[in-house]
Design a protein around this motif. Sequence first.
Motif, PDB file in Angstrom:
ATOM      1  N   ARG A  96       0.836  -1.205   0.000  1.00 48.33           N
ATOM      2  CA  ARG A  96       0.000   0.000   0.000  1.00 48.33           C
ATOM      3  C   ARG A  96       0.875   1.260   0.000  1.00 48.33           C
ATOM      4  O   ARG A  96       0.596   2.224  -0.684  1.00 48.33           O
ATOM      5  N   GLY A  97       1.949   1.250   0.771  1.00 55.03           N
ATOM      6  CA  GLY A  97       2.852   2.393   0.805  1.00 55.03           C
ATOM      7  C   GLY A  97       3.515   2.660  -0.536  1.00 55.03           C
ATOM      8  O   GLY A  97       3.671   3.804  -0.955  1.00 55.03           O
ATOM      9  N   ASP A 100       0.664   4.022  -3.187  1.00 51.55           N
ATOM     10  CA  ASP A 100      -0.233   5.049  -2.663  1.00 51.55           C
ATOM     11  C   ASP A 100      -0.865   5.898  -3.773  1.00 51.55           C
ATOM     12  O   ASP A 100      -2.015   6.311  -3.672  1.00 51.55           O
ATOM     13  N   CYS A 105      -8.084   5.363   0.239  1.00 54.49           N
ATOM     14  CA  CYS A 105      -8.533   4.638   1.431  1.00 54.49           C
ATOM     15  C   CYS A 105      -9.468   5.537   2.224  1.00 54.49           C
ATOM     16  O   CYS A 105      -9.117   6.667   2.562  1.00 54.49           O
ATOM     17  N   SER A 167      -0.671   6.243   3.931  1.00 57.37           N
ATOM     18  CA  SER A 167       0.413   5.350   3.526  1.00 57.37           C
ATOM     19  C   SER A 167       1.638   5.504   4.409  1.00 57.37           C
ATOM     20  O   SER A 167       2.466   4.598   4.502  1.00 57.37           O
TER      21      SER A 167
END
Length: 172
Positions: A96-97, A100, A105, A167
């Motif tokens: 996810r980081g 991003d 989200c 993130s």
Amino acid sequence: MTTSDLPVSSPSGLPEGWFAGREAFQQMVRDAFATAAREGWAEILISDANFHDWPLGERAVVESLQAWAKGGRRFTMLAVSYDDVIRRHARFVGWRGTWDHIMTCRKSPAADPLELPSVLWSPGWVMQRLDPVRCAGVAGGEADRRVLVREVLNEWLRSKSSPGFPSTTLGL
């Protein structure tokens, strides 16, 4: 469950029909992400109270997401809380980081966890847990189901949620 009760496969190979049980649900999530990578789905939207039962931290799921992720793709998540995601799905949090820029989200902390839809939605197929406690629900590619589920999710995203699950976390 008789053989006539088992889900049939869609043209993409994903199940269609009713499903029940945590293992069946988790396998459908794995298969959906693998299919997304193989077929190049433009968008994935997942929603759940806390993603506790989802196999997001599994190596195979993150590898599928890595193969799927490209510019122009969109991934949206909606949850009541992301605490379980952070605690249980470290590989996914790392992914996810990195990605991003294609992710949105949202969180809805005031929502009843059983009211928030538990869904994996794509433009061509949707899987919805109607009973998250028993991991039972329905999946399929029917246009009317996809449109209806997307309308419900859009309402949650537009008016019942706010940004969540950053993130990175900044500290002093």
